[in-house]
Write a protein that holds these residues in place. Structure first.
Motif, PDB file in Angstrom:
ATOM      1  N   ASP A 176      13.052  -8.502 -51.852  1.00  0.00           N
ATOM      2  CA  ASP A 176      13.371  -9.902 -51.630  1.00  0.00           C
ATOM      3  C   ASP A 176      13.003 -10.290 -50.199  1.00  0.00           C
ATOM      4  O   ASP A 176      12.949  -9.442 -49.299  1.00  0.00           O
ATOM      5  N   THR A 177      12.754 -11.569 -49.987  1.00  0.00           N
ATOM      6  CA  THR A 177      12.517 -12.070 -48.632  1.00  0.00           C
ATOM      7  C   THR A 177      13.769 -11.821 -47.785  1.00  0.00           C
ATOM      8  O   THR A 177      14.891 -12.064 -48.245  1.00  0.00           O
ATOM      9  N   PRO A 178      13.627 -11.323 -46.557  1.00  0.00           N
ATOM     10  CA  PRO A 178      14.788 -11.048 -45.705  1.00  0.00           C
ATOM     11  C   PRO A 178      15.697 -12.266 -45.534  1.00  0.00           C
ATOM     12  O   PRO A 178      15.234 -13.410 -45.465  1.00  0.00           O
ATOM     13  N   GLU A 179      17.003 -12.000 -45.458  1.00  0.00           N
ATOM     14  CA  GLU A 179      18.010 -13.049 -45.395  1.00  0.00           C
ATOM     15  C   GLU A 179      17.804 -13.987 -44.207  1.00  0.00           C
ATOM     16  O   GLU A 179      18.014 -15.193 -44.316  1.00  0.00           O
ATOM     17  N   ILE A 180      17.411 -13.451 -43.070  1.00  0.00           N
ATOM     18  CA  ILE A 180      17.270 -14.287 -41.872  1.00  0.00           C
ATOM     19  C   ILE A 180      16.195 -15.350 -42.052  1.00  0.00           C
ATOM     20  O   ILE A 180      16.283 -16.454 -41.505  1.00  0.00           O
ATOM     21  N   VAL A 236       6.277  -9.141 -45.141  1.00  0.00           N
ATOM     22  CA  VAL A 236       7.603  -9.745 -45.051  1.00  0.00           C
ATOM     23  C   VAL A 236       8.083 -10.242 -46.419  1.00  0.00           C
ATOM     24  O   VAL A 236       9.061 -10.978 -46.509  1.00  0.00           O
ATOM     25  N   ALA A 237       7.385  -9.832 -47.486  1.00  0.00           N
ATOM     26  CA  ALA A 237       7.783 -10.185 -48.856  1.00  0.00           C
ATOM     27  C   ALA A 237       7.955 -11.696 -49.008  1.00  0.00           C
ATOM     28  O   ALA A 237       8.965 -12.186 -49.495  1.00  0.00           O
ATOM     29  N   MET A 238       6.926 -12.457 -48.577  1.00  0.00           N
ATOM     30  CA  MET A 238       6.975 -13.914 -48.643  1.00  0.00           C
ATOM     31  C   MET A 238       5.789 -14.463 -49.444  1.00  0.00           C
ATOM     32  O   MET A 238       5.208 -15.488 -49.086  1.00  0.00           O
ATOM     33  N   THR A 239       5.432 -13.796 -50.540  1.00  0.00           N
ATOM     34  CA  THR A 239       4.246 -14.211 -51.298  1.00  0.00           C
ATOM     35  C   THR A 239       4.333 -15.659 -51.772  1.00  0.00           C
ATOM     36  O   THR A 239       3.363 -16.405 -51.687  1.00  0.00           O
TER      37      THR A 239
END
Length: 389
Positions: free
Chosen positions: A43-47, A239-242
């Motif tokens: 998953d996209t990081p929480e921050i 950063v898992a932001m596809t």
């Protein structure tokens, strides 16, 4: 109605097609394990998600400058300085809707009919299609397992013609995970000295590097390379932001930046404002701990997958130095990667991408951007398929 001729020369994305077929079969109730997509399973990081929520609540939901907001561009500049010692200013950066969009913009503004772009093979499926669509001619340099799928300075020199406009490098590579060293990039740079040839360096996977090795940005190896390099990067993979669609270019060539802003201004304008604000903590290093956790997990998966594949009689793969793919050699079994992959999906429910899609027969790409249990299960099915056939 007749569709424009230029569309006839454009091939659909094989990776997207196989991913879609896998989903379709799964929806029909088939037990499908897909290793075809180039997308992290994290998953996209929480921050980053929190930064997006804050942007919405703060009303940052309007148009921005075509090339991106100053704060995000400055974060890109700071990142390139911190990571690679590269000096850029606000006039050197354009933010686009993912690195694929950045590349499309570049080919559209750089290529006249017949201009050549040198592309090492195997290559990401999109590269030659965008070059051809833009009126250019892709010129391929073949590689193989023995060189870890990297071109040499000598090969590059032999491929250059008066029509060569650019060389496209991808480090770490999709589909092979190959990573060019500083020495190799320096040698490539030496060949280009005294020419007007651009280096388009796709560094999307730069944070996914294994075995404690450093990553070298192409623009960092010499002043000459800095001046001729357009760096293409983004946040999709590391950063898992596809789905957020954030890509950018950095280049000291102001004429390229101005042309890209002009083109993008007539096509998409700015990328969505919320993604631009969400990108800032990722670029500033606030998600570095999350990135490292993902990288460590990818390395663990790579080690398991490489060992398991190389234990299957008839298959072999080079241990990739970066990214999250294995490029698996099936030449002892067949040179028809499409049939191999079709039968593997049909018989064992395993979706992988044929090497032909990446410009190299006798291989298939296996993405280990999924959980370890699925990887082990999938490779067991591949072993069963190979032994049975």
């Amino acid at each position: 109605m007749k569709i424009a001729q230029r569309m006839e020369n454009l091939s659909p994305s094989v990776t997207m097609a196989i991913t879609a077929l896998g989903r379709e079969l799964k929806a029909q109730g088939r037990d499908i394990l897909s290793f075809s997509a180039g997308e992290p399973d994290f998953d996209t990081p929480e921050i980053i998600k929190l930064a997006a929520v804050n942007a919405v609540n703060a009303g940052h939901t309007k148009y921005t400058a075509v090339e991106g907001i100053v704060t995000t561009k400055q974060a890109i500049i700071n990142k390139l300085k911190k990571d690679h010692g590269l000096e850029y200013n606000l006039e050197h950066i354009v933010i686009s809707n993912g690195a694929k969009h950045s590349l499309f913009n570049l080919f559209q503004l750089l290529l006249d009919e017949g201009d050549e772009v040198i592309i090492p093979a195997p290559y990401w499926v999109t590269y030659p299609e965008q070059v051809k669509y833009s009126g250019g001619v892709p010129v391929f340099i073949d590689t193989d397992d023995s060189t870890e799928f990297k071109i040499s300075a000598e090969q590059l020199k032999a491929a250059i013609t008066p029509k060569t406009k650019a060389i496209l490098l991808n480090t770490p590579s999709n589909p092979t995970g190959a990573v060019y060293t500083k020495k190799e990039l320096t040698a490539i740079g030496k060949v280009l000295e005294g020419t007007d040839i651009l280096v388009l360096s796709d560094e999307m996977y730069e944070k996914i590097i294994f075995d404690g090795k450093p990553f070298t940005a192409a623009a960092s190896v010499s002043e000459d390379m800095y001046q001729r390099t357009v760096t293409i990067n983004g946040l999709s993979k590391a950063v898992a932001m596809t789905g957020w669609r954030f890509g950018y270019i950095a280049t000291p060539k102001i004429e390229i930046v101005k042309a890209m802003i002009k083109l993008q201004g007539q096509v998409t304008s700015n990328i969505n404002s919320i993604t631009q604000y969400a990108a800032i903590p990722a670029l500033n290093g606030d998600a570095d701990a999350d990135i490292e956790k993902m990288r460590v997990e990818f390395e663990k998966r790579r080690n398991v997958a490489v060992k398991a594949i190389n234990e299957i009689k008839g298959l072999s793969c080079v241990k990739p130095k970066g990214a999250f793919y294995l490029f698996i050699n099936i030449k002892e079994i067949t040179n028809n990667s499409v049939t191999f992959c079709e039968q593997l999906l049909e018989q064992e429910g395993v979706a992988v991408v044929p090497g032909l899609a990446f410009g190299m027969e006798g291989y298939f790409r296996f993405s280990f951007a999924t959980d370890l249990e699925s990887i082990e299960k999938g490779i067991a099915r591949i072993k069963k398929f190979v032994e049975k056939n």
